[in-house]
Scaffold this motif. Structure first.
Motif, PDB file in Angstrom:
ATOM      1  N   ILE A  82       3.031  -3.645   8.727  1.00  0.00           N
ATOM      2  CA  ILE A  82       2.640  -2.698   7.688  1.00  0.00           C
ATOM      3  C   ILE A  82       3.300  -1.369   8.045  1.00  0.00           C
ATOM      4  O   ILE A  82       2.934  -0.726   9.034  1.00  0.00           O
ATOM      5  CB  ILE A  82       1.107  -2.558   7.609  1.00  0.00           C
ATOM      6  CG1 ILE A  82       0.489  -3.917   7.306  1.00  0.00           C
ATOM      7  CG2 ILE A  82       0.716  -1.525   6.559  1.00  0.00           C
ATOM      8  CD1 ILE A  82      -0.991  -3.993   7.493  1.00  0.00           C
ATOM      9  N   GLU A  83       4.314  -1.008   7.275  1.00  0.00           N
ATOM     10  CA  GLU A  83       5.111   0.188   7.564  1.00  0.00           C
ATOM     11  C   GLU A  83       5.647   0.765   6.265  1.00  0.00           C
ATOM     12  O   GLU A  83       6.335   0.076   5.512  1.00  0.00           O
ATOM     13  CB  GLU A  83       6.263  -0.169   8.504  1.00  0.00           C
ATOM     14  CG  GLU A  83       7.245   0.944   8.755  1.00  0.00           C
ATOM     15  CD  GLU A  83       6.606   2.185   9.345  1.00  0.00           C
ATOM     16  OE1 GLU A  83       6.413   3.157   8.597  1.00  0.00           O
ATOM     17  OE2 GLU A  83       6.292   2.175  10.542  1.00  0.00           O
ATOM     18  N   LYS A  84       5.336   2.035   5.998  1.00  0.00           N
ATOM     19  CA  LYS A  84       5.773   2.681   4.764  1.00  0.00           C
ATOM     20  C   LYS A  84       7.180   3.279   4.879  1.00  0.00           C
ATOM     21  O   LYS A  84       7.850   3.466   3.875  1.00  0.00           O
ATOM     22  CB  LYS A  84       4.798   3.796   4.386  1.00  0.00           C
ATOM     23  CG  LYS A  84       3.450   3.300   3.945  1.00  0.00           C
ATOM     24  CD  LYS A  84       2.550   4.469   3.586  1.00  0.00           C
ATOM     25  CE  LYS A  84       1.193   3.971   3.155  1.00  0.00           C
ATOM     26  NZ  LYS A  84       0.284   5.059   2.802  1.00  0.00           N
ATOM     27  N   ILE A  85       7.609   3.583   6.089  1.00  0.00           N
ATOM     28  CA  ILE A  85       8.902   4.248   6.282  1.00  0.00           C
ATOM     29  C   ILE A  85       9.974   3.190   6.546  1.00  0.00           C
ATOM     30  O   ILE A  85       9.942   2.504   7.574  1.00  0.00           O
ATOM     31  CB  ILE A  85       8.834   5.254   7.450  1.00  0.00           C
ATOM     32  CG1 ILE A  85       7.719   6.279   7.186  1.00  0.00           C
ATOM     33  CG2 ILE A  85      10.183   5.942   7.650  1.00  0.00           C
ATOM     34  CD1 ILE A  85       7.396   7.157   8.365  1.00  0.00           C
ATOM     35  N   ASP A 119       5.137  -2.590   2.666  1.00  0.00           N
ATOM     36  CA  ASP A 119       5.325  -1.136   2.659  1.00  0.00           C
ATOM     37  C   ASP A 119       4.313  -0.396   1.794  1.00  0.00           C
ATOM     38  O   ASP A 119       4.450   0.794   1.536  1.00  0.00           O
ATOM     39  CB  ASP A 119       6.744  -0.774   2.224  1.00  0.00           C
ATOM     40  CG  ASP A 119       7.063  -1.257   0.811  1.00  0.00           C
ATOM     41  OD1 ASP A 119       6.169  -1.830   0.156  1.00  0.00           O
ATOM     42  OD2 ASP A 119       8.208  -1.072   0.383  1.00  0.00           O
ATOM     43  N   SER A 120       3.288  -1.101   1.341  1.00  0.00           N
ATOM     44  CA  SER A 120       2.285  -0.475   0.489  1.00  0.00           C
ATOM     45  C   SER A 120       0.908  -1.011   0.859  1.00  0.00           C
ATOM     46  O   SER A 120       0.763  -2.166   1.255  1.00  0.00           O
ATOM     47  CB  SER A 120       2.582  -0.804  -0.976  1.00  0.00           C
ATOM     48  OG  SER A 120       1.506  -0.427  -1.792  1.00  0.00           O
ATOM     49  N   GLU A 121      -0.092  -0.159   0.700  1.00  0.00           N
ATOM     50  CA  GLU A 121      -1.462  -0.591   0.974  1.00  0.00           C
ATOM     51  C   GLU A 121      -2.090  -1.273  -0.237  1.00  0.00           C
ATOM     52  O   GLU A 121      -3.199  -1.782  -0.155  1.00  0.00           O
ATOM     53  CB  GLU A 121      -2.305   0.612   1.407  1.00  0.00           C
ATOM     54  CG  GLU A 121      -1.870   1.171   2.743  1.00  0.00           C
ATOM     55  CD  GLU A 121      -2.606   2.443   3.122  1.00  0.00           C
ATOM     56  OE1 GLU A 121      -3.662   2.739   2.539  1.00  0.00           O
ATOM     57  OE2 GLU A 121      -2.103   3.148   4.007  1.00  0.00           O
ATOM     58  N   VAL A 131       1.446   3.574  11.719  1.00  0.00           N
ATOM     59  CA  VAL A 131       1.016   4.674  10.856  1.00  0.00           C
ATOM     60  C   VAL A 131       1.096   5.964  11.667  1.00  0.00           C
ATOM     61  O   VAL A 131       0.642   6.018  12.812  1.00  0.00           O
ATOM     62  CB  VAL A 131      -0.400   4.419  10.276  1.00  0.00           C
ATOM     63  CG1 VAL A 131      -1.429   4.251  11.342  1.00  0.00           C
ATOM     64  CG2 VAL A 131      -0.805   5.469   9.297  1.00  0.00           C
ATOM     65  N   THR A 179      -8.237   5.528   6.595  1.00  0.00           N
ATOM     66  CA  THR A 179      -7.053   4.670   6.673  1.00  0.00           C
ATOM     67  C   THR A 179      -7.249   3.588   7.722  1.00  0.00           C
ATOM     68  O   THR A 179      -6.966   2.420   7.488  1.00  0.00           O
ATOM     69  CB  THR A 179      -5.804   5.502   7.026  1.00  0.00           C
ATOM     70  OG1 THR A 179      -5.632   6.501   6.041  1.00  0.00           O
ATOM     71  CG2 THR A 179      -4.569   4.631   7.128  1.00  0.00           C
TER      72      THR A 179
END
Length: 191
Positions: free
Chosen positions: A9-12, A33-35, A54, A61
């Motif tokens: 789980i990584e947004k960047i 890449d999204s919750e 995160v 969160t």
């Protein structure tokens, strides 16, 4: 041996590439890449491990991610850039197997994941042993209550009451606790 399946789980995107490249040789990595719909996606993928990266987690969160990643079902490792005592405690209480502050470097990933998996399996065994112990204690209480009922109803001693329970269980090919529960149920009906 099949490769370890990991949900990252990584947004960047740049960090996701760094982590994926570091693990690709030994693991199958799926990046989320999204919750949005996180719990459903993790359940569908059923990975061996969830890796969460995160930067600055808030308590909300942390709770949402840990619940979505089912820490009681699989190891969960979380990498954060900074933390404090309360967040660390909340992470451990949420069931995370690893909570690593400022430790996201390629050479550290595999040892941290191995430790998270080992810790998860250790706690899984402890939870199973605790559940078995609680069940045995409950059975023991049921047997003791049934012995008391037999002692009073038949005017016999504790050893004789237990021997009667054991003999009946053997004759009926059931557990002593099942026979004891039947006695308790019958005694409740006769009150």
């Amino acid at each position: 041996m099949k490769p370890l399946s990991i949900v990252l789980i990584e947004k960047i995107p740049e960090r996701a590439v760094l982590i994926t490249e570091a693990l690709r040789a030994e693991c199958e990595v799926t990046v989320i890449d999204s919750e949005q719909g996180l719990a459903r996606r993790i359940a569908e993928l059923a990975p061996d491990l969830v890796l969460i990266d995160v930067a600055n987690p808030s308590r909300d969160t942390l709770e949402e991610l840990s619940l979505a990643s089912s820490p009681m079902e699989r190891p969960v490792a979380m990498f954060v850039d900074r933390s404090d005592r309360d967040l660390t405690r909340a992470a451990i209480e949420a069931g995370l197997s690893a909570y690593v502050v400022n430790g996201l470097r390629a050479e550290r990933l595999r040892p941290v994941l191995d430790a998270a998996i080992a810790r998860f399996h250790l706690f899984q065994r402890i939870r199973a042993e605790l559940a078995a112990t609680r069940a045995a204690l409950e059975e023991r209480k049921i047997v003791d209550r049934a012995k008391g009922i037999l002692m009073k109803a038949r005017g016999i001693g504790e050893d004789e009451a237990y021997a009667l329970l054991r003999r009946t269980a053997m004759d009926q090919k059931k557990k002593i606790a099942e026979i004891a529960q039947a006695i308790l149920t019958a005694a409740d009906l006769l009150k």
